[in-house]
Design an enzyme around this catalytic site. Structure first.
Site, PDB file in Angstrom:
ATOM      1  N   ARG A  34       1.049  -1.308  -0.429  1.00 32.61           N
ATOM      2  CA  ARG A  34       0.106  -0.031  -0.131  1.00 32.61           C
ATOM      3  C   ARG A  34       1.106   1.392   0.229  1.00 32.61           C
ATOM      4  NH1 ARG A  34      -5.018  -0.898   3.919  1.00 32.61           N
ATOM      5  NH2 ARG A  34      -6.234  -2.061   2.321  1.00 32.61           N
ATOM      6  N   LYS A 189     -13.342  -9.313   9.965  1.00 33.71           N
ATOM      7  CA  LYS A 189     -14.705  -7.655  10.238  1.00 33.71           C
ATOM      8  C   LYS A 189     -16.154  -8.084  10.027  1.00 33.71           C
ATOM      9  CE  LYS A 189     -10.850  -4.241   8.593  1.00 33.71           C
ATOM     10  NZ  LYS A 189     -10.689  -3.559   8.070  1.00 33.71           N
ATOM     11  N   GLY A 334      -5.236  -5.622   2.797  1.00 38.71           N
ATOM     12  CA  GLY A 334      -4.096  -5.304   3.572  1.00 38.71           C
ATOM     13  C   GLY A 334      -3.755  -7.323   3.607  1.00 38.71           C
ATOM     14  N   GLY A 357     -12.183  -3.863   1.878  1.00 38.75           N
ATOM     15  CA  GLY A 357     -13.907  -3.754   2.061  1.00 38.75           C
ATOM     16  C   GLY A 357     -14.218  -3.398   0.979  1.00 38.75           C
TER      17      GLY A 357
HETATM   18  C1  3PG Z   1      -8.324  -1.507   5.100  1.00 40.14           C
HETATM   19  O1  3PG Z   1      -7.508  -2.496   5.277  1.00 40.14           O
HETATM   20  O2  3PG Z   1      -9.664  -2.182   4.486  1.00 40.14           O
HETATM   21  C2  3PG Z   1      -8.962  -0.274   4.596  1.00 40.14           C
HETATM   22  O3  3PG Z   1      -7.600   0.687   5.470  1.00 40.14           O
HETATM   23  C3  3PG Z   1     -10.314   0.433   5.504  1.00 40.14           C
HETATM   24  O4  3PG Z   1      -9.863   0.320   7.177  1.00 40.14           O
HETATM   25  P1  3PG Z   1     -11.593   0.232   8.028  1.00 40.14           P
HETATM   26  O5  3PG Z   1     -12.038  -0.983   7.607  1.00 40.14           O
HETATM   27  O6  3PG Z   1     -10.726  -0.364   9.248  1.00 40.14           O
HETATM   28  O7  3PG Z   1     -12.124   1.339   7.574  1.00 40.14           O
HETATM   29 MG    MG Z   2      -7.433  -4.332   6.452  1.00 39.87          MG
END
Ligand code: 3PG
Ligand code: MG
Length: 378
Positions: A34, A189, A334, A357
């Protein structure tokens, strides 16, 4: 979409919002994809004699709390090595100045108001420089102050070269509807990824899950998942998704009593004990078959805690299977980029996106707030 090449940046001051949310361990950047991805925009701006202050978030700190664990310092150091000059890290917006060509402001998520798209913070960011350039594709799905409000509030704003490149490539990749299409969604997540699975299941023939998402589905099916990561508020949603018959869960998982332990056990998904947690999953024969026969593969998120060797096998096998498949493969995020770097040759993936995301939402056909603010036509 307003482009950098069509914006007057000559001799100007620039606030450049980027996504430098990279994996870091013990103060060291584990994957700099990145960071490298923003270099073309930086070079372009320097060639135009512009001065740049970078803005980024890092992880998910509690707003208002300056926690050194979420400092961008390791990122500033790595960027400095790459561009061969010291990158100053300002601890606040008030402190920021254009004395050097390139500098960076500390984690924007330390500031209250960033997540709420606060008007005052948006104005403060937009007043920082002559032009607000947005190049954080990975965060373009978040309607925050630095990713949305500041773009709207700026007198002059445009997309950076990374954003332009990502949207062009993903548009092209999603135009082809060759089937079967296989989506693979892992990571931790759970709530945001379950929403993504909902849309992906409509454009995919099958969806392979991993990580906390797998655990939530297993629990929704009535399995004991012991101490595994799971979002209970998502169980009903998971049950609904199971009814689509497109969710492909593992047959066996790797469990342990602690994430720090090297003692592991392979368990059938219905035999996890109360004091165990699922930390990785085995690639099932049916999953291998789906990967082999797919024409298009969309991959985001690891299936286990792959950074630790005892729990890396599932993600490693998955990465290798995708690399060997003849499908057009799209991967992003990432952690996914780090897994690719660790386990396979990146050239065996057809397209790697810096977004996780954001990458999924773009593929699902959703309108991303930052892109809308920049005049992108969906
Ligand atoms: C990610 O790593 O997906 C982006 O940097 C966004 O991060 P976040 O899901 O914490 O908003
Ligand atoms: Mg991430």
């Amino acid at each position: 979409m307003r482009k950098l090449s069509e914006t007057d940046v000559f001799d100007k001051t620039i606030a450049l919002r980027v996504d430098l949310n990279v994996p870091v361990e013990d103060g060291k950047v584990l994957d700099d994809t990145r960071i490298l991805a923003i270099i073309p925009t930086l070079k372009y701006l320097l060639d135009e004699n512009a001065k740049v202050i970078l803005i980024s978030h890092f992880g998910r700190p509690e707003p208002g709390v300056i926690d050194s664990k979420f400092s961008l310092m390791p990122v500033a150091k790595r960027l400095g090595e790459i561009i061969n000059q010291k990158v100053v890290l300002f601890t606040s917006i008030d402190e920021a100045n254009f004395n050097s060509d390139i500098s960076l402001i500390e984690n924007i998520r330390f500031l209250p108001g960033e997540l709420e798209n606060d008007l005052e913070l948006s104005n403060q960011l937009s007043n920082l420089a002559d032009v607000y350039v947005f190049d954080a594709f990975g965060t373009s799905h978040r309607p925050h102050a630095s990713t949305y409000g500041a773009i709207q509030a700026s007198k002059a704003s445009c997309a950076g070269l990374l954003l332009e490149n990502e949207t062009n490539a993903l548009k092209k990749a999603t135009d082809s509807q060759d089937s079967p299409i296989l989506s693979i969604v892992g990571g931790s997540k759970v709530s945001s990824k379950l929403a993504a699975i909902n849309s992906l299941s409509q454009i995919s023939d099958d969806v392979i899950t991993g990580g906390g998402i797998t655990n939530t589905f297993l629990k929704a099916q009535g399995n004991n998942i012991g101490l595994s990561l799971c979002e209970d508020s998502m169980l009903n949603h998971a049950k609904e998704l199971l009814e689509t018959d497109k969710i492909l869960l593992p047959e066996e998982v790797i469990v342990s009593k602690s994430i720090d332990s090297n003692e592991i056990r392979i368990s059938k998904v219905n035999s996890v004990q109360d004091d165990e947690m699922i930390l990785d999953q085995m690639l099932s024969p049916i999953a291998i078959k789906k990967i082999t026969h797919a024409k298009k593969i969309i991959w985001n998120g690891p299936v286990g805690v792959f950074e630790r060797q005892p729990f890396s096998e599932g993600t490693k096998d998955l990465a290798n299977a995708i690399a060997s498949s003849t499908a057009f493969s799209l991967a992003g995020g990432g952690e996914t980029l780090l897994a690719i770097k660790m386990f396979i040759d990146k050239s065996n993936i057809s397209y790697c996106s810096t977004g996780g995301g954001a990458f999924l939402e773009f593929i699902e056909g959703k309108e991303l707030p930052s892109l809308s603010a920049l005049g992108f036509k969906f």
